[in-house]
Scaffold this active site. Structure first.
Site, PDB file in Angstrom:
ATOM      1  N   GLY A   1       0.816  -1.208   0.000  1.00  0.00           N
ATOM      2  CA  GLY A   1       0.000   0.000   0.000  1.00  0.00           C
ATOM      3  C   GLY A   1       0.846   1.252   0.000  1.00  0.00           C
ATOM      4  O   GLY A   1       0.396   2.310   0.460  1.00  0.00           O
ATOM      5  N   GLY A   2       2.082   1.130  -0.528  1.00  0.00           N
ATOM      6  CA  GLY A   2       3.014   2.238  -0.430  1.00  0.00           C
ATOM      7  C   GLY A   2       3.286   2.536   1.031  1.00  0.00           C
ATOM      8  O   GLY A   2       3.295   1.641   1.887  1.00  0.00           O
TER       9      GLY A   2
ATOM     10  N   SER B   1       5.554  -4.751  -2.466  1.00  0.00           N
ATOM     11  CA  SER B   1       5.210  -3.397  -2.901  1.00  0.00           C
ATOM     12  C   SER B   1       5.710  -2.401  -1.850  1.00  0.00           C
ATOM     13  O   SER B   1       6.896  -2.378  -1.531  1.00  0.00           O
ATOM     14  CB  SER B   1       3.708  -3.289  -3.142  1.00  0.00           C
ATOM     15  OG  SER B   1       3.389  -2.117  -3.836  1.00  0.00           O
TER      16      SER B   1
END
Length: 575
Positions: A161-162, A247
């Site tokens: 989710g960054g 991510s």
């Protein structure tokens, strides 16, 4: 009672048939005894599936005892606080001790963020909704046994989710029970502050805000300190900790590898698709972060005299003001947005010279704090390139690379690559001989290139080894529109293919691949190398060797397999 009668009748008729020499009384006695044994066995088996109650799954933490539950032989604990953050933008304080036994059976609150359902429900699976709170510093633990005296490897999962969104259990793929059971490891997943509440740089506004630009990452350091002090009570080895994430979670691994305060709190790192050019290898500068802060405060009408109002202003009001500032400063510095087009900054760590002395990737190599940390790192073949197909899968299931004629494929390749089309297809099929021509339309470079830069700089550092992988397995669902999308490898790593059937399909090939990948991740966490006896020889990555394990229905080690291909696609990119 009815079940017992049925079992008794079944046993009685069987005994009469097979043992006619027994007396009637003896048969009844034997039947009763056998029934009692079988009913007890049934109850025992049921208890082994799920156990909860007084004294069950109770263990110690430094703040007090916690009680979880046992499901299919794995002890699970949810929402354990590792620190407390009652105030925005300030460092957390130690957990207030409690008396008695604290229930650890509910997921804890998550960081405030744009939305609370992850994802919207589909395929009969409801979306997951969580309470949001600045005081979101909690974690979950899965262990085969907290009390048997073993020292198991510890795998700490950092969600994606960054640095803006997500949570420790937003997806069923993140559930650590199967990974714990498969590898005899302790799995931990962590919630921490994100976005504005995790990275708003108020350093110049008072000593209480010393680390505010990186407070979300300081939270993770606090979590790792908690693991070091407490994980032995869950059957884990505090001297054998691996942090892994996908991510944004992978970018967090890189940031912690660059942070001196995290040194020694973990021994190995795994980065799955954890970088784009402006996030991962590089993060926000101090100058940029201070400009974002000043513009945000100006928009809100806040000065040093009324700074305390930041504690009570609605979160949504803070976000609206800071989003304008991020856009403005991003345009000023011409920072491309991490996703999409145009300029704009995203919330992320800040090179402040203290918590983060440098970017993870430096001009000459890799951050010094990560020198002795072995790294397993890689990407997925299509990552974001098939995103529109996934979004429009209802239509594209009938109209995609698997349905197009040769003429249509050639037309699309020409539109995408111009006079380079034939050369790109040729190099693509050399790199991925199990793929077809149409697959060349979906080659990821956005994440692949920065990850290659990271692994090369880390390998060139001359410290701990780097192991490279590429995930190219394609989901067969919806006509093959999903391909090897961003996050696709996570169910395989966690041994959760069956928990994500609407993405994996649950085929025999998928189950074989999850065994191979999960075991490689477990072996890396245990020993610092992903090599297992079921995989080809997995050499460490170097600039010279280019050794990369490609995970697909056929698993193989390749060397510099896509170097010429990437050169054609982006000849000016500097590694």
């Amino acid at each position: 009672m009815q079940l017992s009668k049925w079992v008794s009748l079944f046993i009685f008729s069987t005994v009469l048939t097979t043992a006619p020499t027994f007396s009637h009384a003896a048969v009844l006695t034997a039947a009763a005894e056998n029934t009692a044994i079988r009913v007890q066995e049934s109850l025992t088996q049921r208890n082994q599936v799920f156990q909860a109650g007084p004294g069950i799954a109770v263990t110690e933490t430094e703040a007090g005892r916690v009680q979880g539950f046992i499901k299919n032989g794995v002890y699970s604990y949810y929402g354990i606080p590792y620190a407390e953050a009652p105030r925005r933008f300030e460092a957390a304080r130690p957990v207030t001790p409690w008396q008695g036994v604290r229930m650890a059976t509910q997921v804890g609150p998550i960081s405030p963020q744009a939305q609370g359902n992850f994802p919207n429900g589909e395929w009969g699976e409801p979306g997951r909704s969580f309470t949001m709170d600045n005081n979101c510093l909690n974690l979950n633990v899965w262990t085969p046994n907290p009390k048997d005296g073993k020292k198991r490897p510890v795998m700490v999962w950092l969600h994606g989710g960054g640095f803006e969104a997500g949570s420790s259990l937003e997806s069923p793929a993140y559930d650590g029970a199967n990974l714990s059971r498969r590898g005899d490891v302790v799995v931990v997943s962590v919630n921490h502050r994100l976005n504005l509440v995790g990275h708003f740089n108020l350093e110049t506004y008072g000593p209480q805000y010393k680390d505010s630009a990186n407070i979300g990452m300081v939270d993770l350091v606090d979590a790792l300190k908690w693991v070091k002090r407490n994980i032995a009570s869950f059957g884990g080895d505090p001297q054998n900790v691996t942090i892994f994430g996908e991510s944004g979670g992978g970018a967090k691994v890189l940031t912690l590898m660059a942070a001196p305060s995290a040194k020694g709190l973990f021994q190995k790192g795994i980065v799955e698709s954890g970088a784009v050019e402006t996030m991962g290898p590089y993060v926000m500068s101090k100058e940029q972060s201070e400009k974002v802060t000043n513009l945000t405060l100006k928009e809100l009408g806040i000065t040093k005299d009324n700074l305390e109002s930041l504690q009570t202003i609605p979160y949504e009001t803070l976000v609206a003001a800071s989003n304008k500032a991020l856009k403005t400063v991003g345009a000023e510095y011409k920072v491309p947005q991490a996703l999409g087009t145009g300029y704009g900054l995203s919330w992320e760590p800040v090179v402040d010279g203290d918590f983060l002395p440098t970017n993870p990737v430096t001009e000459t190599g890799f951050a010094e704090a990560g020198r002795n940390v072995p790294l397993l790192i890689g990407t997925n073949l299509t990552e974001w390139t098939g995103f529109q197909e996934i979004v429009n899968a209802a239509d594209r299931q009938y109209d995609n690379k698997n349905t197009w004629s040769d003429a249509e494929v050639d037309k699309r390749l020409k539109e995408a690559y111009g006079n380079k089309a034939d050369a790109i297809v040729s190099e693509f099929l050399k790199a991925y001989p199990n793929k077809k021509k149409a697959d060349a339309l979906y080659i990821d470079t956005m994440i692949r290139q920065p990850i290659l830069k990271i692994m090369r700089r880390k390998a060139n550092q001359g410290g701990a080894p780097v192991y490279a992988y590429l995930f190219s397995w394609e989901s067969p669902l919806m006509g093959g529109t999903y391909m090897s999308y961003h996050t696709a490898e996570i169910p395989f790593v966690f041994h959760n293919v069956d928990r994500m059937l609407s993405r994996t399909g649950g085929s025999e090939e998928a189950h074989i691949l999850e065994d191979r990948m999960s075991d490689a991740w477990i072996h890396f966490a245990r020993y610092g190398t992903p090599q297992t006896d079921k995989l080809p020889q997995w050499d460490a990555y170097t600039k010279e060797s280019g050794a990369t394990m490609i995970f697909d229905n056929t698993i193989r080690l390749a060397r510099h397999h896509d170097e010429a291909l990437l050169k054609l696609l982006d000849p000016n990119y500097t590694y």
